[in-house]
Design a protein around this motif. Structure first.
Motif, short mmCIF file in Angstrom:
data_model
loop_
_atom_site.label_atom_id
_atom_site.label_comp_id
_atom_site.label_asym_id
_atom_site.label_seq_id
_atom_site.Cartn_x
_atom_site.Cartn_y
_atom_site.Cartn_z
N ASP A 136 14.02 7.93 -0.31
CA ASP A 136 14.41 9.36 -0.93
C ASP A 136 15.32 10.48 0.56
N GLY A 137 15.10 9.97 0.57
CA GLY A 137 15.88 10.53 1.99
C GLY A 137 14.90 11.05 3.18
N LYS A 138 14.00 10.34 3.06
CA LYS A 138 13.23 11.06 4.85
C LYS A 138 12.48 9.41 4.79
N ARG A 139 13.10 9.53 6.20
CA ARG A 139 12.18 8.55 7.43
C ARG A 139 11.53 8.01 7.10
N THR A 140 11.16 6.69 7.41
CA THR A 140 9.70 5.64 7.41
C THR A 140 9.46 5.47 8.64
N GLY A 141 10.78 5.27 9.84
CA GLY A 141 9.81 4.76 11.31
C GLY A 141 10.21 3.90 10.62
N GLY A 142 11.28 2.88 10.40
CA GLY A 142 11.04 1.81 10.21
C GLY A 142 11.26 1.02 9.80
N LEU A 143 9.74 1.20 8.72
CA LEU A 143 8.69 0.63 7.49
C LEU A 143 10.54 0.35 6.58
N LYS A 144 10.65 -0.52 6.05
CA LYS A 144 11.44 -0.67 4.96
C LYS A 144 11.05 -1.38 4.01
N LEU A 145 11.22 -0.29 2.47
CA LEU A 145 10.96 -0.88 1.16
C LEU A 145 11.29 -1.47 0.96
N LEU A 146 10.18 -2.53 0.17
CA LEU A 146 10.36 -3.66 -0.10
C LEU A 146 10.52 -3.44 -1.98
N ILE A 147 9.54 -3.04 -2.44
CA ILE A 147 9.55 -3.08 -4.27
C ILE A 147 8.61 -1.31 -4.11
N ARG A 148 8.62 -1.21 -4.94
CA ARG A 148 8.37 -0.21 -5.22
C ARG A 148 7.81 0.05 -6.45
N PHE A 149 6.47 0.69 -6.54
CA PHE A 149 5.03 0.96 -7.77
C PHE A 149 5.41 2.17 -8.32
N GLY A 150 5.65 1.96 -9.21
CA GLY A 150 5.69 3.43 -10.28
C GLY A 150 5.00 3.34 -11.52
N VAL A 204 5.66 -1.86 -1.50
CA VAL A 204 5.25 -3.58 -0.43
C VAL A 204 6.74 -3.01 0.36
N TRP A 205 5.69 -2.87 1.98
CA TRP A 205 6.90 -2.69 2.92
C TRP A 205 6.40 -3.77 3.87
N GLN A 206 7.91 -3.71 5.07
CA GLN A 206 8.06 -4.74 5.74
C GLN A 206 8.10 -4.39 7.26
N ARG A 207 7.17 -4.54 8.31
CA ARG A 207 6.91 -4.06 9.16
C ARG A 207 7.85 -3.70 10.46
N PRO A 208 8.77 -3.07 11.15
CA PRO A 208 10.45 -3.74 11.86
C PRO A 208 9.12 -4.05 13.22
N PRO A 209 10.49 -5.37 13.49
CA PRO A 209 9.99 -6.43 14.71
C PRO A 209 9.79 -5.93 15.90
N THR A 210 8.85 -6.82 16.69
CA THR A 210 8.27 -5.49 18.30
C THR A 210 9.78 -4.48 18.60
N GLY A 264 1.09 -1.45 -0.31
CA GLY A 264 -0.17 -0.20 -0.31
C GLY A 264 1.00 1.06 0.17
N LYS A 265 0.36 2.48 0.31
CA LYS A 265 0.97 3.39 0.29
C LYS A 265 1.01 3.95 1.64
N VAL A 266 2.28 4.56 1.86
CA VAL A 266 2.99 5.65 2.82
C VAL A 266 3.05 6.76 2.59
N ARG A 267 2.11 7.77 3.34
CA ARG A 267 2.16 9.03 3.39
C ARG A 267 3.08 9.68 4.23
N PHE A 268 3.81 10.86 4.01
CA PHE A 268 5.11 11.12 4.76
C PHE A 268 4.96 12.36 5.74
N LYS A 269 5.51 13.25 6.20
CA LYS A 269 4.52 15.05 6.47
C LYS A 269 4.44 15.41 5.75
N ASP A 270 6.21 15.13 4.69
CA ASP A 270 5.48 16.66 3.63
C ASP A 270 4.12 16.43 2.50
#
Length: 227
Positions: free
Chosen positions: A174-188, A149-155, A136-142
């Motif tokens: 793109d230089g923006k922190r994801t809060g621990g989420l890891k981007l595995l595959i980007r859709f474009g 496709v995103w991977q959640r961090p371990p607890t 799905g989509k992850v929205r940044f503060k900006d």
């Protein structure tokens, strides 16, 4: 995607005027043999061209050039790109954007790819079934969104990252922190192709370069067998 029609009828007509009656009887058979031989040359040339133009093409792409030979009753041979490959190879000849298998261009980021830089078959399905992965989509503060496709961090791992302690797993996109989420595959979106295959031009050159030689060989062979 087939080779454009290239006629060599003028060559055959000129040759026919120079032949005896016995030789003329062998001309349709010889012409079919010559056309088939030239088609095989074009097929090999197009396959080699694909290998040169693309970086690490898959075996499926390298072997996508097909050929059908001529017959005595059908003085036409054809070289073509097989249907499944023609869909995604056509833009490299005709221009435009990449043809996408799904709704988006898959751009692997943090996941292993095969020797051809592509995702292995079934990768998306396996990832989707994992409890620590979501699509799905992850929205940044900006306000910007990144779909993929995103991977959640371990607890607890996100908290350790915030505190700057050992084991920090902050990830960035793109230089923006994801809060621990890891981007595995980007859709474009589909991007314009930047390679021109030169399929049609090469076919024409190979036909005119080789037909007279192959016609001479085929006619000599036909006449020898007719004696």
């Amino acid at each position: 995607m087939a080779t454009p029609f290239v006629s060599v009828s003028s060559n055959a007509k000129e040759l026919r005027r120079k032949l005896t009656m016995v030789q003329r009887d062998q001309l349709p058979f010889a012409t079919a043999q010559a056309l088939t031989a030239v088609a095989k040359i074009v097929q090999a040339g197009e396959a080699q061209q694909i290998g040169k133009k693309f970086k690490s093409p898959t075996p499926f792409t390298r072997n996508s050039v097909g050929m059908s030979g001529a017959r005595k009753s059908n003085q036409e041979a054809m070289v073509f790109i097989k249907d499944r490959a023609a869909r995604y190879l056509a833009p490299y000849e005709e221009g435009g954007v990449h043809a996408l298998n799904g709704k988006a261009l898959l751009n692997p980021k943090g996941i292993k790819t095969n020797a051809y830089g592509q995702l292995s078959r079934g990768t998306l399905a396996r990832l989707k079934a994992r409890p620590d992965v979501f699509i799905g989509k992850v929205r940044f503060k900006d306000g910007r969104e990144v779909n993929g496709v995103w991977q959640r961090p371990p607890t607890g791992e996100r908290l350790r990252g915030r505190n700057g302690t050992k084991g920090n797993t902050w990830n960035k996109v793109d230089g923006k922190r994801t809060g621990g989420l890891k981007l595995l595959i980007r859709f474009g979106d589909a991007l314009p192709v930047d390679i021109h295959l030169g399929y049609h031009d090469l076919a024409g050159r190979l036909v005119f370069r080789n037909f007279n030689r192959e016609m001479g060989r085929a006619l000599a062979k036909a006449l020898a067998s007719a004696r």
